[in-house]
Write a protein that holds these residues in place. Structure first.
Motif, PDB file in Angstrom:
ATOM      1  N   HIS A 217      -2.631  -2.445   1.291  1.00 55.30           N
ATOM      2  CA  HIS A 217      -2.489  -2.313   2.745  1.00 55.30           C
ATOM      3  C   HIS A 217      -2.890  -3.581   3.485  1.00 55.30           C
ATOM      4  O   HIS A 217      -2.234  -4.006   4.414  1.00 55.30           O
ATOM      5  CB  HIS A 217      -3.373  -1.155   3.249  1.00 55.30           C
TER       6      HIS A 217
ATOM      7  N   GLY B 233       0.791  -1.222   0.000  1.00 52.18           N
ATOM      8  CA  GLY B 233       0.000   0.000   0.000  1.00 52.18           C
ATOM      9  C   GLY B 233       0.823   1.272   0.000  1.00 52.18           C
ATOM     10  O   GLY B 233       0.267   2.368  -0.121  1.00 52.18           O
ATOM     11  N   GLU B 234       2.144   1.164   0.139  1.00 55.40           N
ATOM     12  CA  GLU B 234       2.990   2.370   0.107  1.00 55.40           C
ATOM     13  C   GLU B 234       3.474   2.608  -1.315  1.00 55.40           C
ATOM     14  O   GLU B 234       4.209   1.779  -1.862  1.00 55.40           O
ATOM     15  CB  GLU B 234       4.238   2.183   0.981  1.00 55.40           C
TER      16      GLU B 234
END
Ligand code: FES
Ligand SMILES: [Fe+2]
Length: 354
Positions: free
Chosen positions: A268, A44-45
């Motif tokens: 995420h 998710g980054e």
């Protein structure tokens, strides 16, 4: 008791987050030429990977400090990256070096996060965890990839499941039944299992149960030394967070093939992963034969992978429908790898437990 009544274990492995304090392959070297930038993602980054004009690679949070515009849509200027929106400039540490339209007395704001980045084996590895730990954590050993006796084949596919399903799938060779059409009638016999600090290994002997041997399974021993007839010892090892599958003869140190893989979470919730692999294939003695067999080997490995993907994605769907892990696992090797993944990963986020 039906499966809805099954008691739950203390930790739900499918919610355990992968440990970010390792090197994860987020791009192949050839995908990012000089002066190019490309977006990638880890759990998710969003991460922008940059190759400067001099060829150096660095990685930054893929959101501009100004208005969060993706830096992967920016422009490389020499050794810096310029945001594609208002042209703020960044160095390799994510510091802002200039705001073209700002007056002299405007203080430069703090920049964005940088990620340690290394390039080896034709791969760009990023360290998404604590940057202070990166120096101490080694890259995976893929030295066969650089050996003149081997030829590498690269894989990178999105698979819609938690990374733990991937480890369990490969470690449990009793699932050869799934591949019966491709592999023929093979019977994996577990020779031994061993565990150590951060790893679990299972060694199998593959028996062919009469009938026609399948071309597919024979392909995996194409690099075999002609004096050695059988390459039927398969060793599977999860060395957190990576996994290897090695096929070798009983007395040989040089495998006919070795697959190295890692399953990089994309979202995420870590319910989707990018399965990245490098298959290192020993070249047969006959010059040029490898090039002839290469498309067949590619087709065979892709076909096996497609069956595995179908199975693990079905497992993830069942998990989602049932609202938790209902597995009755009986196989000690799988139990060992589950334990390893649960203890090495990060505990589920508070509130995410069912
Ligand atoms: S959003 Fe990047 S410079 Fe404005
Ligand atoms: Fe499989």
């Amino acid at each position: 008791m039906n499966q809805l009544e099954k008691p739950r274990t203390a930790v739900d492995l499918r919610k355990v987050r992968i440990n970010p304090n390792f090197w994860y392959p987020l791009a192949w070297s050839h995908e990012i030429g000089r002066g190019k930038v490309r977006g990638a993602v880890f759990a998710g980054e969003p991460i922008a990977i940059v190759r400067t004009q001099s060829g150096k690679v660095f990685a930054l949070e893929d959101r501009c400090a100004h208005r969060q515009f993706p830096l992967s849509l920016g422009v490389v200027c020499g050794e810096h990256l310029q945001c594609g929106y208002h042209a703020w400039r960044y160095d390799e540490h994510g510091q802002i070096t200039s705001i073209p339209y700002a007056g002299r007395d405007t203080a430069l704001p703090p920049g964005v996060r940088f990620y340690p980045c290394r390039e080896a084996y034709g791969t760009i590895f990023v360290f998404p965890g604590d940057p202070n730990l990166a120096e101490r954590v080694p890259l995976p050993d893929l030295s066969l990839r650089d050996s003149p006796d081997y030829k590498p084949m690269y894989f990178s596919r999105q698979v819609n499941c938690h990374y733990s399903f991937m480890h369990e799938n490969l470690m449990d060779m009793n699932h050869q039944f799934l591949h019966r059409r491709l592999m023929g009638r093979v019977k994996p016999e577990l020779l031994n299992t061993s565990t150590g600090d951060g790893w679990v290994e299972a060694k199998y002997h593959f028996h062919h149960l009469g009938g026609r041997r399948h071309f597919g399974s024979d392909l995996l021993s194409i690099g075999g030394d002609s004096s050695e007839k059988t390459y039927d010892i398969m060793t599977i090892r999860t060395e957190y967070p990576y996994q290897t599958l090695t096929i070798a003869g009983a007395d040989s140190d040089s495998p006919s093939v070795r697959l190295w893989s890692v399953y990089v979470p994309k979202d995420h919730a870590q319910r989707t992963n990018q399965s990245v692999g490098i298959l290192m294939v020993r070249k047969p003695r006959i010059p040029g034969l490898i090039y002839l067999l290469w498309p067949l080997l590619r087709h065979f490995t892709e076909s096996v992978f497609a069956e595995d993907r179908m199975a693990v994605e079905a497992e993830q769907r069942a998990y989602d429908e049932l609202g938790g892990d209902r597995n009755y696992e009986v196989y000690p090797v799988t139990l060992a790898v589950r334990e390893l993944l649960a203890t090495r990963g990060l505990a589920p986020k508070p509130g995410s437990e069912v």
